[in-house]
Write a protein that holds these residues in place. Sequence first.
Motif, PDB file in Angstrom:
ATOM      1  N   ILE A  69       0.830  -1.209   0.000  1.00  0.00           N
ATOM      2  CA  ILE A  69       0.000   0.000   0.000  1.00  0.00           C
ATOM      3  C   ILE A  69       0.863   1.256   0.000  1.00  0.00           C
ATOM      4  CG2 ILE A  69      -0.275   0.186   2.527  1.00  0.00           C
ATOM      5  CD1 ILE A  69      -3.200   1.000   1.960  1.00  0.00           C
ATOM      6  N   LEU A  70       2.026   1.202   0.651  1.00  0.00           N
ATOM      7  CA  LEU A  70       2.926   2.356   0.639  1.00  0.00           C
ATOM      8  C   LEU A  70       3.509   2.576  -0.748  1.00  0.00           C
ATOM      9  CD1 LEU A  70       4.819   1.900   4.031  1.00  0.00           C
ATOM     10  CD2 LEU A  70       3.136   3.662   3.466  1.00  0.00           C
ATOM     11  N   GLY A  71       3.624   1.500  -1.523  1.00  0.00           N
ATOM     12  CA  GLY A  71       4.196   1.626  -2.847  1.00  0.00           C
ATOM     13  C   GLY A  71       3.218   2.041  -3.925  1.00  0.00           C
ATOM     14  N   THR A  72       1.918   1.813  -3.713  1.00  0.00           N
ATOM     15  CA  THR A  72       0.954   2.063  -4.785  1.00  0.00           C
ATOM     16  C   THR A  72      -0.142   3.055  -4.422  1.00  0.00           C
ATOM     17  OG1 THR A  72      -0.429   0.195  -4.094  1.00  0.00           O
ATOM     18  CG2 THR A  72       1.299  -0.250  -5.703  1.00  0.00           C
ATOM     19  N   ASP A  73      -0.377   3.279  -3.139  1.00  0.00           N
ATOM     20  CA  ASP A  73      -1.455   4.171  -2.721  1.00  0.00           C
ATOM     21  C   ASP A  73      -0.854   5.421  -2.112  1.00  0.00           C
ATOM     22  OD1 ASP A  73      -3.963   5.091  -2.313  1.00  0.00           O
ATOM     23  OD2 ASP A  73      -4.654   3.421  -1.091  1.00  0.00           O
ATOM     24  N   ARG A  93      15.562  26.776 -13.086  1.00  0.00           N
ATOM     25  CA  ARG A  93      14.147  27.018 -12.809  1.00  0.00           C
ATOM     26  C   ARG A  93      13.332  26.238 -13.848  1.00  0.00           C
ATOM     27  NH1 ARG A  93      10.259  32.250 -12.077  1.00  0.00           N
ATOM     28  NH2 ARG A  93       8.469  31.375 -13.175  1.00  0.00           N
ATOM     29  N   VAL A  94      12.356  25.456 -13.353  1.00  0.00           N
ATOM     30  CA  VAL A  94      11.507  24.670 -14.248  1.00  0.00           C
ATOM     31  C   VAL A  94      10.053  25.057 -13.980  1.00  0.00           C
ATOM     32  CG1 VAL A  94      10.851  22.375 -15.013  1.00  0.00           C
ATOM     33  CG2 VAL A  94      13.166  22.767 -14.121  1.00  0.00           C
ATOM     34  N   ASP A  95       9.417  25.680 -14.948  1.00  0.00           N
ATOM     35  CA  ASP A  95       8.004  26.021 -14.810  1.00  0.00           C
ATOM     36  C   ASP A  95       7.164  24.760 -14.965  1.00  0.00           C
ATOM     37  OD1 ASP A  95       8.451  28.733 -14.434  1.00  0.00           O
ATOM     38  OD2 ASP A  95       8.474  29.137 -16.595  1.00  0.00           O
ATOM     39  N   HIS A  96       6.163  24.613 -14.124  1.00  0.00           N
ATOM     40  CA  HIS A  96       5.328  23.416 -14.157  1.00  0.00           C
ATOM     41  C   HIS A  96       4.729  23.174 -15.542  1.00  0.00           C
ATOM     42  CE1 HIS A  96       4.548  23.772  -9.536  1.00  0.00           C
ATOM     43  NE2 HIS A  96       5.759  23.347  -9.820  1.00  0.00           N
ATOM     44  N   HIS A  97       4.292  24.240 -16.196  1.00  0.00           N
ATOM     45  CA  HIS A  97       3.592  24.070 -17.473  1.00  0.00           C
ATOM     46  C   HIS A  97       4.531  23.618 -18.585  1.00  0.00           C
ATOM     47  CE1 HIS A  97       5.113  27.697 -19.537  1.00  0.00           C
ATOM     48  NE2 HIS A  97       5.137  28.234 -18.342  1.00  0.00           N
ATOM     49  N   GLU A  98       5.847  23.689 -18.356  1.00  0.00           N
ATOM     50  CA  GLU A  98       6.799  23.258 -19.380  1.00  0.00           C
ATOM     51  C   GLU A  98       7.135  21.763 -19.285  1.00  0.00           C
ATOM     52  OE1 GLU A  98      10.250  25.690 -19.157  1.00  0.00           O
ATOM     53  OE2 GLU A  98       9.348  27.311 -20.325  1.00  0.00           O
ATOM     54  N   ILE A  99       6.800  21.134 -18.167  1.00  0.00           N
ATOM     55  CA  ILE A  99       7.178  19.735 -17.973  1.00  0.00           C
ATOM     56  C   ILE A  99       6.274  18.817 -18.790  1.00  0.00           C
ATOM     57  CG2 ILE A  99       7.417  17.869 -16.291  1.00  0.00           C
ATOM     58  CD1 ILE A  99       7.950  19.996 -14.164  1.00  0.00           C
ATOM     59  N   LEU A 100       6.886  17.951 -19.574  1.00  0.00           N
ATOM     60  CA  LEU A 100       6.148  16.937 -20.325  1.00  0.00           C
ATOM     61  C   LEU A 100       6.000  15.670 -19.489  1.00  0.00           C
ATOM     62  CD1 LEU A 100       7.930  17.307 -23.783  1.00  0.00           C
ATOM     63  CD2 LEU A 100       5.756  18.331 -23.075  1.00  0.00           C
ATOM     64  N   PHE A 101       7.148  15.132 -19.064  1.00  0.00           N
ATOM     65  CA  PHE A 101       7.149  13.944 -18.219  1.00  0.00           C
ATOM     66  C   PHE A 101       8.474  13.857 -17.476  1.00  0.00           C
ATOM     67  CE2 PHE A 101       9.037  12.574 -22.192  1.00  0.00           C
ATOM     68  CZ  PHE A 101      10.041  11.697 -21.826  1.00  0.00           C
ATOM     69  N   ILE A 102       8.503  12.994 -16.481  1.00  0.00           N
ATOM     70  CA  ILE A 102       9.701  12.769 -15.676  1.00  0.00           C
ATOM     71  C   ILE A 102       9.991  11.282 -15.702  1.00  0.00           C
ATOM     72  CG2 ILE A 102      10.685  12.894 -13.343  1.00  0.00           C
ATOM     73  CD1 ILE A 102       8.572  15.279 -12.980  1.00  0.00           C
ATOM     74  N   GLU A 103      11.247  10.944 -15.975  1.00  0.00           N
ATOM     75  CA  GLU A 103      11.641   9.540 -16.051  1.00  0.00           C
ATOM     76  C   GLU A 103      12.644   9.213 -14.960  1.00  0.00           C
ATOM     77  OE1 GLU A 103      13.419   6.251 -19.219  1.00  0.00           O
ATOM     78  OE2 GLU A 103      13.236   8.366 -19.809  1.00  0.00           O
ATOM     79  N   GLY A 104      12.380   8.156 -14.206  1.00  0.00           N
ATOM     80  CA  GLY A 104      13.296   7.713 -13.179  1.00  0.00           C
ATOM     81  C   GLY A 104      14.363   6.800 -13.755  1.00  0.00           C
ATOM     82  N   HIS A 149       3.678   4.901 -13.909  1.00  0.00           N
ATOM     83  CA  HIS A 149       4.565   3.744 -13.993  1.00  0.00           C
ATOM     84  C   HIS A 149       5.592   3.901 -12.877  1.00  0.00           C
ATOM     85  CE1 HIS A 149       7.914   1.272 -15.612  1.00  0.00           C
ATOM     86  NE2 HIS A 149       6.982   0.587 -16.238  1.00  0.00           N
ATOM     87  N   ARG A 150       6.217   2.800 -12.503  1.00  0.00           N
ATOM     88  CA  ARG A 150       7.250   2.872 -11.463  1.00  0.00           C
ATOM     89  C   ARG A 150       8.322   3.895 -11.810  1.00  0.00           C
ATOM     90  NH1 ARG A 150      11.981   0.092 -10.886  1.00  0.00           N
ATOM     91  NH2 ARG A 150      11.483  -1.149 -12.727  1.00  0.00           N
ATOM     92  N   SER A 151       8.547   4.121 -13.098  1.00  0.00           N
ATOM     93  CA  SER A 151       9.633   5.004 -13.536  1.00  0.00           C
ATOM     94  C   SER A 151       9.180   6.265 -14.256  1.00  0.00           C
ATOM     95  CB  SER A 151      10.584   4.228 -14.464  1.00  0.00           C
ATOM     96  OG  SER A 151      11.142   3.109 -13.816  1.00  0.00           O
ATOM     97  N   PRO A 175       5.052   3.959 -21.005  1.00  0.00           N
ATOM     98  CA  PRO A 175       4.284   2.790 -20.539  1.00  0.00           C
ATOM     99  C   PRO A 175       3.399   3.120 -19.337  1.00  0.00           C
ATOM    100  CG  PRO A 175       6.558   2.646 -19.786  1.00  0.00           C
ATOM    101  CD  PRO A 175       6.491   3.836 -20.717  1.00  0.00           C
ATOM    102  N   ILE A 176       2.309   2.370 -19.203  1.00  0.00           N
ATOM    103  CA  ILE A 176       1.421   2.473 -18.043  1.00  0.00           C
ATOM    104  C   ILE A 176       1.612   1.221 -17.199  1.00  0.00           C
ATOM    105  CG2 ILE A 176      -0.960   2.649 -17.219  1.00  0.00           C
ATOM    106  CD1 ILE A 176      -1.673   3.850 -19.963  1.00  0.00           C
ATOM    107  N   GLY A 177       1.979   1.382 -15.937  1.00  0.00           N
ATOM    108  CA  GLY A 177       2.124   0.248 -15.034  1.00  0.00           C
ATOM    109  C   GLY A 177       0.773  -0.254 -14.568  1.00  0.00           C
ATOM    110  N   ASP A 178       0.650  -1.551 -14.397  1.00  0.00           N
ATOM    111  CA  ASP A 178      -0.633  -2.146 -14.013  1.00  0.00           C
ATOM    112  C   ASP A 178      -1.190  -1.555 -12.724  1.00  0.00           C
ATOM    113  OD1 ASP A 178      -0.598  -3.774 -16.229  1.00  0.00           O
ATOM    114  OD2 ASP A 178       0.262  -5.495 -15.182  1.00  0.00           O
ATOM    115  N   VAL A 179      -0.328  -1.309 -11.725  1.00  0.00           N
ATOM    116  CA  VAL A 179      -0.821  -0.836 -10.425  1.00  0.00           C
ATOM    117  C   VAL A 179      -1.225   0.635 -10.466  1.00  0.00           C
ATOM    118  CG1 VAL A 179       0.517  -2.529  -9.128  1.00  0.00           C
ATOM    119  CG2 VAL A 179       1.515  -0.296  -9.613  1.00  0.00           C
ATOM    120  N   PHE A 180      -0.855   1.347 -11.550  1.00  0.00           N
ATOM    121  CA  PHE A 180      -1.187   2.773 -11.652  1.00  0.00           C
ATOM    122  C   PHE A 180      -2.339   3.045 -12.609  1.00  0.00           C
ATOM    123  CE2 PHE A 180       3.339   2.372 -10.650  1.00  0.00           C
ATOM    124  CZ  PHE A 180       3.432   3.136  -9.495  1.00  0.00           C
TER     125      PHE A 180
END
Length: 226
Positions: free
Chosen positions: A42-46, A139-150, A186-188, A212-217
């Motif tokens: 639950i800590l990992g997905t919720d 400085r990174v404006d929120h509206h400029e972010i497309l995605f973040i990859e881990g 996704h996890r990443s 990709p879309i992770g199953d738990v998300f």
Amino acid sequence: MIRSIAIDDEFLALEIIENYVDRLPLVQLVQTFTNPLESLAILGTDHIDLVFLDIDMPDMNGIEFVQSLKEPPLIIFTTAYSQFAPEAFEIDAVDYLIKPIPFERFLKAVQKAQQRLNQKDNRNQQNCLFVKSDYKTFRVDHHEILFIEGMKDFISINTLKRKIPTLLTINSILEKLPSAEFIRVHRSFVVSINKITSIERNHIYIDEIMIPIGDVFRDELMKRIS
């Protein structure tokens, strides 16, 4: 609403916490556990804001458990032993409650947790964030972010202008971003909801970029866009 869980190997202690939480409209007790390892899913997905956590438990004590988490939520320790307090506050616990816990003392601890969450919400209301990359701070404006990859040891913030590698984790960057605009898929991967152009089977598209879309998300994603 503060979303919480409670972990204690004594059923009576869990019942007391449940009773106290029932008296507080600002807290929701999502689930209880007698073993800290059982709470990892639950800590990992919720989305859990707060953990009421015993210390003296078999297999793994509460402090060791928090230290094992990459990005722990807020912690209020609930224990019969006073000698662990210095260690608890070294890992930035919100409070340290000694059993038997008076309701008034429990309420004070929850109010401290609420203050911390409010401070985080205020930071999220800003429309930008500042991140370090190599020897620069961007400085990174929120509206400029497309995605973040881990990645393995860092994340890459992908914006309209550039990719910014920075030594943060997915969880820590999520704390800095407004939850209404960004979602973990996704996890990443975290994506900007407003930048999604289409969803096809197990993938999100941001223009030509496929994520990709992770199953738990998946369920949370579909709730957010419906």
